[in-house]
Motif scaffolding. Structure first.
Motif, PDB file in Angstrom:
ATOM      1  N   UNK A  72      30.824  68.662   2.563  1.00  0.00           N
ATOM      2  CA  UNK A  72      30.355  67.318   2.285  1.00  0.00           C
ATOM      3  C   UNK A  72      28.881  67.397   1.917  1.00  0.00           C
ATOM      4  N   UNK A  73      28.563  66.970   0.723  1.00  0.00           N
ATOM      5  CA  UNK A  73      27.173  66.946   0.271  1.00  0.00           C
ATOM      6  C   UNK A  73      26.728  65.494   0.220  1.00  0.00           C
ATOM      7  N   UNK A  74      25.652  65.207   0.902  1.00  0.00           N
ATOM      8  CA  UNK A  74      25.101  63.851   0.970  1.00  0.00           C
ATOM      9  C   UNK A  74      23.719  63.888   0.344  1.00  0.00           C
ATOM     10  N   UNK A  75      23.523  63.124  -0.686  1.00  0.00           N
ATOM     11  CA  UNK A  75      22.240  63.070  -1.386  1.00  0.00           C
ATOM     12  C   UNK A  75      21.318  62.068  -0.698  1.00  0.00           C
ATOM     13  N   UNK A  76      20.141  62.508  -0.317  1.00  0.00           N
ATOM     14  CA  UNK A  76      19.188  61.605   0.332  1.00  0.00           C
ATOM     15  C   UNK A  76      18.505  60.683  -0.678  1.00  0.00           C
ATOM     16  N   UNK A  77      18.313  61.153  -1.894  1.00  0.00           N
ATOM     17  CA  UNK A  77      17.722  60.345  -2.966  1.00  0.00           C
ATOM     18  C   UNK A  77      16.479  59.588  -2.513  1.00  0.00           C
ATOM     19  N   UNK A  78      15.566  60.327  -1.872  1.00  0.00           N
ATOM     20  CA  UNK A  78      14.299  59.737  -1.451  1.00  0.00           C
ATOM     21  C   UNK A  78      14.285  59.177  -0.045  1.00  0.00           C
ATOM     22  N   UNK A  79      15.443  59.031   0.575  1.00  0.00           N
ATOM     23  CA  UNK A  79      15.501  58.549   1.962  1.00  0.00           C
ATOM     24  C   UNK A  79      14.960  59.646   2.876  1.00  0.00           C
ATOM     25  N   UNK A  80      14.463  59.285   4.051  1.00  0.00           N
ATOM     26  CA  UNK A  80      13.955  60.314   4.969  1.00  0.00           C
ATOM     27  C   UNK A  80      15.068  61.226   5.470  1.00  0.00           C
ATOM     28  N   UNK A  81      14.677  62.445   5.828  1.00  0.00           N
ATOM     29  CA  UNK A  81      15.627  63.390   6.403  1.00  0.00           C
ATOM     30  C   UNK A  81      16.189  62.800   7.696  1.00  0.00           C
ATOM     31  N   UNK A  82      17.502  62.843   7.892  1.00  0.00           N
ATOM     32  CA  UNK A  82      18.084  62.290   9.122  1.00  0.00           C
ATOM     33  C   UNK A  82      17.616  63.055  10.361  1.00  0.00           C
ATOM     34  N   UNK A  83      17.493  62.352  11.459  1.00  0.00           N
ATOM     35  CA  UNK A  83      17.137  62.959  12.744  1.00  0.00           C
ATOM     36  C   UNK A  83      18.293  63.843  13.211  1.00  0.00           C
ATOM     37  N   UNK A  84      17.958  64.796  14.074  1.00  0.00           N
ATOM     38  CA  UNK A  84      18.964  65.735  14.572  1.00  0.00           C
ATOM     39  C   UNK A  84      20.151  65.014  15.203  1.00  0.00           C
ATOM     40  N   UNK A  85      19.922  63.985  15.997  1.00  0.00           N
ATOM     41  CA  UNK A  85      21.043  63.291  16.645  1.00  0.00           C
ATOM     42  C   UNK A  85      21.984  62.646  15.631  1.00  0.00           C
ATOM     43  N   UNK A  86      21.463  62.189  14.513  1.00  0.00           N
ATOM     44  CA  UNK A  86      22.301  61.620  13.457  1.00  0.00           C
ATOM     45  C   UNK A  86      23.148  62.721  12.828  1.00  0.00           C
ATOM     46  N   UNK A  87      22.550  63.880  12.611  1.00  0.00           N
ATOM     47  CA  UNK A  87      23.293  65.010  12.049  1.00  0.00           C
ATOM     48  C   UNK A  87      24.382  65.478  13.012  1.00  0.00           C
ATOM     49  N   UNK A  88      24.059  65.546  14.301  1.00  0.00           N
ATOM     50  CA  UNK A  88      25.050  65.971  15.301  1.00  0.00           C
ATOM     51  C   UNK A  88      26.239  65.018  15.350  1.00  0.00           C
TER      52      UNK A  88
END
Length: 163
Positions: A72-88
């Motif tokens: 799954x590739x998710x493009x941030x397109x300028x949005x901030x990098x997600x926090x670790x808890x969001x990634x988990x």
């Protein structure tokens, strides 16, 4: 999910330790996933592929599926990098998630340390570091493991997370 990190400066042995830990812990019949932080631009896709063309056309996410794996590739397109808890939260449940990098996140970690680069110990200023895996003897008030003693490091991590 239980999480434990491997941190350290560049060329400290983090990735090799992660690789050995995944092999050791999965050999003990635990399921393991990993999260790796990169400080540089990363692209797992290749120009010219259909999935790359979808992304370049503007897709927010592209899910690539085959008989061997999904990506799954998710493009941030300028949005901030997600926090670790969001990634988990995006991971499927497993017994343990090993996290490489994410120095400033507040999960428990072991520091990989090699004397050769001459970097300072992160553990001196970071109370999330529970132990050090080192290629040189150290005199600290933390558990110190030989960087290559994968079984002992795995025992320590599994004990720390209650597995």
């Amino acid at each position: 999910m239980r999480v434990f990190g491997v941190t350290g400066w560049k060329n400290a042995g983090k990735t090799g330790l992660m690789e050995r830990l995944v092999a050791e812990i999965t050999s003990r019949s635990f399921t393991v996933s990993t999260v790796k932080h990169a400080h540089h631009s990363v692209d797992v896709d290749q120009p010219g592929t259909d999935s790359h063309r979808h992304r370049m056309a503007g897709a927010a996410e592209v899910l690539l599926a085959s008989g061997q794996r999904i990506a799954l590739m998710h493009e941030l397109r300028g949005a901030p990098e997600p926090a670790l808890d969001v990634l988990l939260d995006r991971l499927s449940p497993v017994d343990l998630v090993l996290i490489e990098g994410f120095k400033s996140a507040r999960h428990p970690k072991i520091e990989a340390f090699r004397a050769e680069p001459g970097n300072p110990l992160i553990a001196l200023d970071d109370n999330t570091i529970r132990a050090i895996a080192s290629d040189t003897p150290l005199d600290l008030d933390l558990p110190i493991f030989d960087l290559d003693d994968t079984a002992a490091i795995a025992d320590f991590i599994l004990g720390e997370v209650g597995l």
